[in-house]
Motif scaffolding. Structure first.
Motif, PDB file in Angstrom:
ATOM      1  N   LYS A 220       0.824  -1.211   0.000  1.00 21.91           N
ATOM      2  CA  LYS A 220       0.000   0.000   0.000  1.00 21.91           C
ATOM      3  C   LYS A 220       0.859   1.262   0.000  1.00 21.91           C
ATOM      4  N   SER A 221       1.970   1.239   0.727  1.00 19.81           N
ATOM      5  CA  SER A 221       2.865   2.397   0.746  1.00 19.81           C
ATOM      6  C   SER A 221       3.500   2.615  -0.620  1.00 19.81           C
ATOM      7  N   GLN A 222       3.892   1.525  -1.275  1.00 21.17           N
ATOM      8  CA  GLN A 222       4.480   1.650  -2.610  1.00 21.17           C
ATOM      9  C   GLN A 222       3.439   2.140  -3.614  1.00 21.17           C
ATOM     10  N   HIS A 241      -5.068  11.393  -9.137  1.00 24.61           N
ATOM     11  CA  HIS A 241      -4.014  10.511  -8.654  1.00 24.61           C
ATOM     12  C   HIS A 241      -3.479  10.970  -7.299  1.00 24.61           C
ATOM     13  N   TYR A 242      -3.542  12.266  -7.030  1.00 26.91           N
ATOM     14  CA  TYR A 242      -3.210  12.700  -5.667  1.00 26.91           C
ATOM     15  C   TYR A 242      -4.192  12.086  -4.670  1.00 26.91           C
ATOM     16  N   LYS A 243      -5.453  12.004  -5.063  1.00 27.89           N
ATOM     17  CA  LYS A 243      -6.440  11.380  -4.167  1.00 27.89           C
ATOM     18  C   LYS A 243      -6.154   9.894  -4.000  1.00 27.89           C
ATOM     19  N   LEU A 244      -5.786   9.215  -5.095  1.00 22.19           N
ATOM     20  CA  LEU A 244      -5.428   7.810  -4.978  1.00 22.19           C
ATOM     21  C   LEU A 244      -4.256   7.623  -4.030  1.00 22.19           C
ATOM     22  N   ALA A 245      -3.258   8.509  -4.123  1.00 20.29           N
ATOM     23  CA  ALA A 245      -2.098   8.428  -3.230  1.00 20.29           C
ATOM     24  C   ALA A 245      -2.503   8.667  -1.782  1.00 20.29           C
ATOM     25  N   ALA A 246      -3.346   9.676  -1.568  1.00 19.35           N
ATOM     26  CA  ALA A 246      -3.805   9.973  -0.207  1.00 19.35           C
ATOM     27  C   ALA A 246      -4.602   8.810   0.363  1.00 19.35           C
ATOM     28  N   ILE A 390      11.283   2.061   2.656  1.00 16.04           N
ATOM     29  CA  ILE A 390      10.031   2.761   2.972  1.00 16.04           C
ATOM     30  C   ILE A 390       9.922   2.844   4.487  1.00 16.04           C
ATOM     31  N   ARG A 391       9.820   4.064   5.001  1.00 15.84           N
ATOM     32  CA  ARG A 391       9.568   4.266   6.426  1.00 15.84           C
ATOM     33  C   ARG A 391       8.172   4.872   6.625  1.00 15.84           C
ATOM     34  N   TYR A 392       7.633   4.649   7.788  1.00 14.27           N
ATOM     35  CA  TYR A 392       6.315   5.210   8.086  1.00 14.27           C
ATOM     36  C   TYR A 392       6.341   6.733   8.043  1.00 14.27           C
TER      37      TYR A 392
END
Length: 517
Positions: A220-222, A241-246, A390-392
């Motif tokens: 999910k982070s990737q 796509h910003y919404k998809l990322a959020a 990937i870090r939180y």
């Protein structure tokens, strides 16, 4: 194309399996490794485990050597302008710093070969594992999901580094019709990346996996990273796509809020580079290292010939922070405090002896105190520290940025942003003082200061077409920005790296070269 299809399968299994916990006794009983072929190898579940372990092992190309005093990961650090070198003995690395690299630069060649080696190994898994019978369905689904994730991981690097790149989704031999494939559009590459990651998301992974294997949080982070990149340059997908990322980053945050013992920020910056906290809490996805197979590859961040470890005077100092970047942190920012944040200006002689001043700031974020030593405590001499991918902390900042770009700042985005600053002991202006524009640059600045020296900043520069100016504390346009490390200006051509000359000679279908090279 340089495809290593089945070479050294047994060796790759051993190297990957030691780090990922795969058993090997049954595998070694099956056939002499020298007689293995893709046809005879993929016949039992242990072979599938061995094959995916080989893909994981190949991801460590990121830490591979790039000739004297240099490593492949420096490709993503030297051009950012946030670091410099104390040795200047590697001409290819010098060219990365001075922005004069070309298709013969060894780091460029190694990244291409490394990424496509991961892709080719993942393709073998995806082609051969489905037919293994009998095999537990859940095990098969997990391994195929891991292969999809790792293939997407490699393609995500490739498309951001070179733009249009060949899409190869099947194992290749010299007799394959598409053995010399042409480049595919970035749009098509991103389509494959998203498809692979969505397939991985449905593979049934646990939310976190302390063994270092792919987790649901990593997928999910990737995905959030990919959507955030697609929203910006060069695809310019925008608000949708910003919404998809959020949304994807928000799913990780929602889980973390309900399970703070599983996913969270570490309470101290020490914990970010504490060996016994690998693959836990803040570390969502990492490159796996153990000296039995491969030791941590970040030694080129050690000061040049200064006794900060058990080994005494050593280190190359070929990636050290510029004074301009170090001094750009806000007053009181814990991340810039000696040995408490991401830098150190003093340490202990031979790792555990008398304190001494280093004379300049150095990068502490990847320094392994367990192996090097700390005051009065000799080091273990075994640098088993992983490399974070990937870090939180990045997930929180992705959410803050993406939410702001999708529909302006809200309290959830502000809270995610503020958590990063709270750990740094900084006072954050009240939510009502920000508008979309000021919040945007505030988040960008936190990305520069929180995620520095993790292979992230360069890609931020490219997708945003902006670069942090250490002097003004604002953001310059990418083209024309002067890197303080060498006083060289970024040009349009630097938005992509050149293709390797030898690779283009091997495969004429890759031509033309990227513009400007």
């Amino acid at each position: 194309m340089n495809f290593n299809i089945s070479k050294n399968i047994s060796k790759m299994f051993l190297c990957g399996g030691l780090l990922l916990g795969s058993g090997c006794s049954n595998f070694l009983d099956e056939a002499a490794p020298s007689n293995l072929t893709p046809e005879s190898f993929y016949t039992i579940p242990d072979h599938a485990e061995a094959a995916i372990a080989a893909v994981y092992a190949d991801t460590r190309f990121v830490g591979g050597g790039a000739e004297i005093f240099s490593s492949n990961w420096q490709l993503l650090e030297a051009p950012t302008g946030t670091s410099t070198t104390e040795t200047a003995q590697n001409s290819d690395l010098n060219n990365l710093y001075s922005l004069t690299y070309d298709g013969n630069t060894v780091h460029v060649i190694n990244w291409w070969n490394g990424a496509y080696r991961v892709i080719s190994q993942a393709n073998l898994v995806l082609e051969k594992v489905p037919s293994i019978t009998p095999m537990n369905d859940a095990q098969k689904k997990r391994i195929l999901g891991e292969a999809r994730f790792l293939r997407a991981w490699a393609y995500f690097y490739a498309v951001r580094l070179w733009g249009d790149v060949p899409i190869v989704t099947k194992p290749q031999t010299v007799t394959s019709e598409d053995f010399s494939p042409p480049r595919s559009s970035q749009e098509a590459v991103y389509k494959l990346i998203v498809e692979d990651l969505l397939a991985a998301e449905a593979a049934g992974f646990a939310w976190m996996d302390v063994s270092g294997r792919i987790s649901q949080a990593a997928v999910k982070s990737q995905l959030a990273r990919v959507y955030l990149t697609m929203a910006g340059q060069p695809l310019n997908k925008g608000a949708g796509h910003y919404k998809l990322a959020a949304d994807k980053a928000g799913e990780v945050i929602t889980y973390a809020n309900s399970n703070p013992g599983m996913i969270n920020l570490f309470p101290t910056y020490f914990d970010v580079h504490r060996e016994n906290l690998k693959n836990r809490t803040e570390h969502i996805f990492m490159l796996q290292y153990n000296v039995l197979v491969a030791g941590n590859p970040m030694g080129n961040m050690l000061p040049n010939f200064k006794p900060v470890t058990f080994a005494g005077p050593g280190g190359t100092g070929s990636t050290v922070p510029t004074s301009a970047f170090y001094n750009s942190y806000e007053t009181g920012d814990l991340r810039a405090k000696n040995q408490e944040g991401y830098f150190y200006t003093s340490y202990f002689t031979n790792g555990s002896g008398a304190p001494f001043q280093l004379g300049a700031p150095y990068i502490f974020k990847h320094f392994n105190m367990t192996s090097a030593g700390s005051f009065g405590v000799p080091g273990t001499r075994n640098n088993n520290l992983n490399v974070p991918l990937i870090r939180y902390a990045e997930v929180l900042l992705m959410y803050a940025e993406a939410q702001n770009e999708a529909s302006g700042p809200n309290m959830a985005a502000y809270d995610a942003f503020k958590r990063i600053r709270d750990r740094a002991k900084l006072v954050t202006p009240a939510f009502g003082t920000y508008n979309q524009s000021t919040f945007r640059e505030a988040v960008w600045k936190e990305r520069w200061h929180e995620l520095c020296y993790e292979g992230i900043t360069w890609f931020d520069m490219v997708r945003l077409r902006k670069v942090f100016n250490e002097g003004t504390k604002g953001f310059d346009n990418f083209v024309g920005h002067i890197n303080r490390s060498t006083n060289q200006a970024l040009q349009t051509k630097h938005l992509l790296f050149p293709l390797g000359i030898q690779e283009m000679n091997n495969n004429p279908n890759l031509k033309p070269q990227n513009p400007g090279y």
